[in-house]
Structures are given as C-alpha cells and as structure tokens.
Design a protein around this motif. Structure first.
Motif, PDB file in Angstrom:
ATOM      1  N   LEU A 111       0.828  -1.202   0.000  1.00  0.00           N
ATOM      2  CA  LEU A 111       0.000   0.000   0.000  1.00  0.00           C
ATOM      3  C   LEU A 111       0.865   1.256   0.000  1.00  0.00           C
ATOM      4  CD1 LEU A 111      -2.551  -1.138   2.729  1.00  0.00           C
ATOM      5  CD2 LEU A 111      -2.929  -1.129   0.254  1.00  0.00           C
ATOM      6  N   MET A 112       0.252   2.397  -0.317  1.00  0.00           N
ATOM      7  CA  MET A 112       0.946   3.677  -0.357  1.00  0.00           C
ATOM      8  C   MET A 112       1.863   3.853   0.847  1.00  0.00           C
ATOM      9  SD  MET A 112      -0.757   7.500  -0.203  1.00  0.00           S
ATOM     10  CE  MET A 112      -1.139   7.709  -1.938  1.00  0.00           C
ATOM     11  N   ASP A 113       3.121   4.186   0.565  1.00  0.00           N
ATOM     12  CA  ASP A 113       4.066   4.482   1.642  1.00  0.00           C
ATOM     13  C   ASP A 113       3.865   5.938   2.037  1.00  0.00           C
ATOM     14  OD1 ASP A 113       6.213   4.981   3.327  1.00  0.00           O
ATOM     15  OD2 ASP A 113       7.565   3.668   2.215  1.00  0.00           O
ATOM     16  N   THR A 114       3.138   6.150   3.099  1.00  0.00           N
ATOM     17  CA  THR A 114       2.775   7.510   3.490  1.00  0.00           C
ATOM     18  C   THR A 114       3.983   8.333   3.942  1.00  0.00           C
ATOM     19  OG1 THR A 114       2.193   6.690   5.701  1.00  0.00           O
ATOM     20  CG2 THR A 114       0.420   6.872   4.082  1.00  0.00           C
ATOM     21  N   ASP A 115       5.116   7.678   4.207  1.00  0.00           N
ATOM     22  CA  ASP A 115       6.323   8.415   4.576  1.00  0.00           C
ATOM     23  C   ASP A 115       6.873   9.230   3.403  1.00  0.00           C
ATOM     24  OD1 ASP A 115       6.239   7.408   7.130  1.00  0.00           O
ATOM     25  OD2 ASP A 115       7.685   5.801   6.751  1.00  0.00           O
ATOM     26  N   HIS A 116       6.446   8.878   2.180  1.00  0.00           N
ATOM     27  CA  HIS A 116       6.966   9.553   0.988  1.00  0.00           C
ATOM     28  C   HIS A 116       6.061  10.680   0.501  1.00  0.00           C
ATOM     29  CE1 HIS A 116       9.414   5.715  -0.277  1.00  0.00           C
ATOM     30  NE2 HIS A 116       9.822   6.253   0.871  1.00  0.00           N
ATOM     31  N   VAL A 117       4.893  10.819   1.093  1.00  0.00           N
ATOM     32  CA  VAL A 117       3.902  11.744   0.540  1.00  0.00           C
ATOM     33  C   VAL A 117       4.307  13.204   0.751  1.00  0.00           C
ATOM     34  CG1 VAL A 117       1.501  12.516   0.675  1.00  0.00           C
ATOM     35  CG2 VAL A 117       2.034  10.068   0.727  1.00  0.00           C
ATOM     36  N   ALA A 118       4.798  13.541   1.906  1.00  0.00           N
ATOM     37  CA  ALA A 118       5.129  14.945   2.198  1.00  0.00           C
ATOM     38  C   ALA A 118       6.085  15.523   1.165  1.00  0.00           C
ATOM     39  CB  ALA A 118       5.718  15.065   3.603  1.00  0.00           C
ATOM     40  N   ALA A 119       7.087  14.735   0.760  1.00  0.00           N
ATOM     41  CA  ALA A 119       8.073  15.213  -0.196  1.00  0.00           C
ATOM     42  C   ALA A 119       7.485  15.404  -1.591  1.00  0.00           C
ATOM     43  CB  ALA A 119       9.247  14.239  -0.266  1.00  0.00           C
ATOM     44  N   ALA A 120       6.334  14.779  -1.861  1.00  0.00           N
ATOM     45  CA  ALA A 120       5.712  14.872  -3.182  1.00  0.00           C
ATOM     46  C   ALA A 120       4.757  16.058  -3.298  1.00  0.00           C
ATOM     47  CB  ALA A 120       4.963  13.582  -3.495  1.00  0.00           C
ATOM     48  N   ILE A 121       4.444  16.706  -2.178  1.00  0.00           N
ATOM     49  CA  ILE A 121       3.495  17.822  -2.195  1.00  0.00           C
ATOM     50  C   ILE A 121       4.165  19.083  -2.749  1.00  0.00           C
ATOM     51  CG2 ILE A 121       2.103  19.352  -0.748  1.00  0.00           C
ATOM     52  CD1 ILE A 121       1.656  16.989   1.137  1.00  0.00           C
ATOM     53  N   THR A 122       3.456  19.725  -3.691  1.00  0.00           N
ATOM     54  CA  THR A 122       3.917  20.992  -4.259  1.00  0.00           C
ATOM     55  C   THR A 122       2.785  22.010  -4.153  1.00  0.00           C
ATOM     56  OG1 THR A 122       3.124  20.648  -6.523  1.00  0.00           O
ATOM     57  CG2 THR A 122       5.250  19.657  -5.939  1.00  0.00           C
ATOM     58  N   ASP A 123       3.029  23.214  -4.661  1.00  0.00           N
ATOM     59  CA  ASP A 123       1.969  24.210  -4.632  1.00  0.00           C
ATOM     60  C   ASP A 123       0.853  23.902  -5.619  1.00  0.00           C
ATOM     61  OD1 ASP A 123       3.323  24.756  -6.994  1.00  0.00           O
ATOM     62  OD2 ASP A 123       3.790  26.838  -6.494  1.00  0.00           O
ATOM     63  N   LYS A 124       1.048  22.861  -6.456  1.00  0.00           N
ATOM     64  CA  LYS A 124       0.011  22.432  -7.393  1.00  0.00           C
ATOM     65  C   LYS A 124      -0.827  21.273  -6.848  1.00  0.00           C
ATOM     66  CE  LYS A 124       2.522  23.786 -11.580  1.00  0.00           C
ATOM     67  NZ  LYS A 124       3.072  23.301 -12.882  1.00  0.00           N
ATOM     68  N   THR A 125      -0.409  20.685  -5.740  1.00  0.00           N
ATOM     69  CA  THR A 125      -1.127  19.539  -5.191  1.00  0.00           C
ATOM     70  C   THR A 125      -2.511  19.956  -4.719  1.00  0.00           C
ATOM     71  OG1 THR A 125       0.963  18.585  -4.448  1.00  0.00           O
ATOM     72  CG2 THR A 125      -1.049  17.633  -3.553  1.00  0.00           C
ATOM     73  N   ALA A 126      -3.525  19.235  -5.188  1.00  0.00           N
ATOM     74  CA  ALA A 126      -4.906  19.530  -4.800  1.00  0.00           C
ATOM     75  C   ALA A 126      -5.550  18.390  -4.032  1.00  0.00           C
ATOM     76  CB  ALA A 126      -5.754  19.832  -6.041  1.00  0.00           C
ATOM     77  N   CYS A 127      -5.007  17.177  -4.196  1.00  0.00           N
ATOM     78  CA  CYS A 127      -5.714  16.013  -3.663  1.00  0.00           C
ATOM     79  C   CYS A 127      -4.747  14.889  -3.362  1.00  0.00           C
ATOM     80  CB  CYS A 127      -6.760  15.557  -4.703  1.00  0.00           C
ATOM     81  SG  CYS A 127      -7.760  14.144  -4.221  1.00  0.00           S
ATOM     82  N   LEU A 128      -4.996  14.183  -2.275  1.00  0.00           N
ATOM     83  CA  LEU A 128      -4.307  12.933  -1.958  1.00  0.00           C
ATOM     84  C   LEU A 128      -5.282  11.798  -2.254  1.00  0.00           C
ATOM     85  CD1 LEU A 128      -2.742  13.913   1.502  1.00  0.00           C
ATOM     86  CD2 LEU A 128      -1.808  14.302  -0.806  1.00  0.00           C
ATOM     87  N   LEU A 129      -4.844  10.830  -3.064  1.00  0.00           N
ATOM     88  CA  LEU A 129      -5.736   9.754  -3.486  1.00  0.00           C
ATOM     89  C   LEU A 129      -5.157   8.403  -3.060  1.00  0.00           C
ATOM     90  CD1 LEU A 129      -7.554   9.595  -6.934  1.00  0.00           C
ATOM     91  CD2 LEU A 129      -7.033   7.580  -5.578  1.00  0.00           C
ATOM     92  N   PRO A 130      -5.419   7.978  -1.817  1.00  0.00           N
ATOM     93  CA  PRO A 130      -4.973   6.651  -1.378  1.00  0.00           C
ATOM     94  C   PRO A 130      -5.805   5.553  -2.029  1.00  0.00           C
ATOM     95  CG  PRO A 130      -6.334   7.661   0.308  1.00  0.00           C
ATOM     96  CD  PRO A 130      -6.153   8.695  -0.769  1.00  0.00           C
TER      97      PRO A 130
END
Length: 369
Positions: A111-130
C-alpha cells in the motif's frame, strides 16, 4: 475441472432466484433509468457507511472522475497516488486534466508508503488519493495530518475495499469523498459495470448528481455546468440492493478462504498477505509473492489452474503515461512487486474441495522448484 482466480457461476447458482426476481422487479416497474432501485441502493449504501450521500454511476472509473470534478480537481492540479494500482485510477485522474504524482508503496502490505507523501506535495497539489488495494486500507492518520496542514482534499479509491475497516473506521469515510466499483469481480459486485461515489458533504453530493446527468439538476433541458451521461443502471442497482444485505457474509466467506490458505501454505516459500495493524482485510484478491512467479503460474496450467497478476505492469512504466516523465527505477518496491506477485483463487463461493486442489497443486509445483 478448470479453476480460475474468480468465477461468478457458483454464486449465481446460489442466488439465482433472487437475481432473477430483481430483474423482474425492474422490468415491471415502468421506470428503467434513475428510478426507485437506484434511489433505494444509494440510500442503503450510504447508510451502510454511516454517510448521508451516495451517488450511483455507470462504473468505478467514472466514480473517480466525477468525484475529482465534484471536489474541484482539474487542469493544472496534481493528485498524489501510487503506481501499484489498476490503470483506471490513473486514467480517471488524467481524464479530469490533472497530473498524477506517484509515490512508492510499502514492501509488507503493498500500500501507499505515506512516509513519501510529504516530499511529493507541491503548490500544485490539490488532492491525496490513497488506493485501498487488495482489500485493506492505507495508513490514513499521516495523510489526514498532511491534508489538514496543506489544505488538501482526500479522495479514497475503495474499488477493492468494500467493507474493509481501518482502526474500526470503514473504508470510504476517511476523506472528503470516496469511489467504489461494482464490477462483477468486486467484493460487492453487480452483473455488469457499476460504481458509486460517497460523501458526507452536501455540496459535493449536489455536484456529483449534476455531473452524472449531463450537468443538469432540475430539468432535462438546462445544463448548469457541462457534465456526463454516467448513471447507475436500475437493474444493477436492484441487484446491488439485494447483495448489499449479504455483503458481510461475502466478507466472512473471503476471510475463511484466506484462513485456509494461510494454514495450508504458511510453511512454504510463498510470501503470504500481511494484514497491517489496525486493518480488517476483506481479501478482494489473495496476493502472494515468489521470485519465480512466472514459472509457478506456467506450471499450474498443467493442473488446469489459471492464475493472474495484480498488477504485472506498474502504471508509471506504461507507454500511455510516458508523458508523465517517470522512468524505471524511481519506485523500486513497486517494480520489485510487479515481478513477484500473483493472485490465488479468491471468492466466497470457492469450495473447500476446489481450494484444496489449488493448494495441493501449488505445493507440488513449489516442491519442484
């Protein structure tokens, strides 16, 4: 006797009269589109999840498409998700004009490694889709914390997780909205395509209902905002109404099959599914791992056992998504899994006798490797 990963015929034989009664009820009702069966199923499915709104649509992919649009996700936005998923998850994101941004998955539960999500967020991020994959839920607390911190929507892909729970909370209720598929193989499956998006938010629900009906709200002739023709069929809705009353029994049946596999194959070299702490797995598929996966699948054909792989090609490696700019090696766990995972037969009506045949054949093949 040929054995496949999934077979609907045993279930149909058990439930045939109820299914045919459902068809007769709809055909005799005088209303074949957006009638009482769709309304009844929407109310029942929402209630099952403790939510106020369920909007039935024509398939699980469009449940994601309409859900994202209802949340305001569109061109220029980024949606963080995983590459280890069915391609429709990503097709839906692409369809609304948004850009899928991938993170890797965990090696233990896939399943999604949530430890990696923060680094993927940019000012264009609108949604997290687990993606609640294979029948169990992504770790949600870190995602909720990130969503709150950055003002992001959480949209759950529950196509494979009907009835699954995470620390006691049912899948589909841990974000702003969630999408379900009722494709026939699913834990709750129709007899054809179908889907639904659920939410507790009134505005999101109103957006969904407009979007599935051309963008119209009160009259057929007035489009308020361009939408889709994406309605759940009355026949499938009536069948789903009846099957929903048996959903918990289906889940119990799947868990019984999983328990038999665990007991019979626990001493082999197969890596069996790991249930993450706090999760209640519903075993949409029973995914195992072995480095010689392809040899095993080929050898089992001699026993008339035909298995499949969920999924052999990570989405980021597909030519249709080459424009995203990802290359092999960026998501090592996802790519390693794609070379080793495969699914054993899993459905509630799988008989003990047939399952034992699969187990015995599998043990014989493994002993010769």
């Amino acid at each position: 006797m040929t054995t496949y990963v999934w077979d609907y015929l045993p279930e149909y034989q058990n439930e045939r009269q109820d299914i045919l009664d459902a068809v007769e009820k709809v055909f005799s009702s005088g209303q074949l589109v957006l009638g009482g069966s769709v309304k009844g199923f929407e109310e029942d499915f929402a209630a099952y999840h403790g939510l106020r709104h369920c909007v039935g649509v024509d398939n699980g992919t469009n449940a994601i498409v309409l859900g994202l649009q209802a949340l305001g996700v569109g061109p220029g936005d980024e949606v963080i998700t995983v590459s280890n998923t069915a391609a429709p998850t990503i097709v839906a994101i692409d369809s609304v004009g948004a850009t899928p941004v991938f993170v890797d998955v965990r090696k233990d539960d896939y399943l999604m490694d949530t430890d990696h999500v923060a680094a993927a967020i940019t000012d264009k991020t609108a949604c997290l889709l687990p993606v609640h994959l294979y029948g169990q839920c992504v770790e949600m607390a870190p995602l909720r914390a990130l969503a709150d911190r950055h003002g992001l929507a959480i949209f759950e892909d529950c196509a494979q997780a009907h009835g699954a729970r995470h620390h006691g909370t049912i899948a589909g209720t841990m974000g702003k909205a969630a999408a379900f598929s009722f494709y026939p193989t699913k834990v709750l499956g129709a007899y054809g395509d179908g889907g639904a998006t659920v939410t507790d938010d009134d505005e999101t629900a109103a957006n969904l209902r407009r979007l599935r009906y051309y963008g119209m709200e009160k009259t057929y002739y007035v489009v308020q905002t361009p939408g889709h023709n994406s309605r759940l069929d009355e026949v499938h809705a009536e069948i789903l109404c009846r099957k929903l009353t048996r959903l918990d029994a289906y889940i119990a049946g799947r868990r019984a099959v999983a328990d038999r596999y665990a007991e019979a194959l626990g001493d082999t070299e197969l890596v069996l599914p790991a249930v993450t702490e706090g999760n209640e797995h519903v075993y949409y598929v029973y995914v195992v791992r072995h480095p010689r996966r392809d040899e095993i699948i080929e050898a089992l054909k001699a026993y008339d056992i035909h298995l499949n792989i969920s999924y052999p090609w990570p989405v980021h490696t597909m030519t249709g998504f080459a424009h995203l700019g990802y290359t092999r090696g960026q998501f090592p766990v996802t790519e390693e899994l794609a070379d080793e995972i495969f699914s054993l037969p899993m459905y509630p009506a799988l008989s003990t006798e047939r399952q034992e045949q699969v187990i015995n054949a599998l043990r014989e093949v493994l002993s010769r490797l």
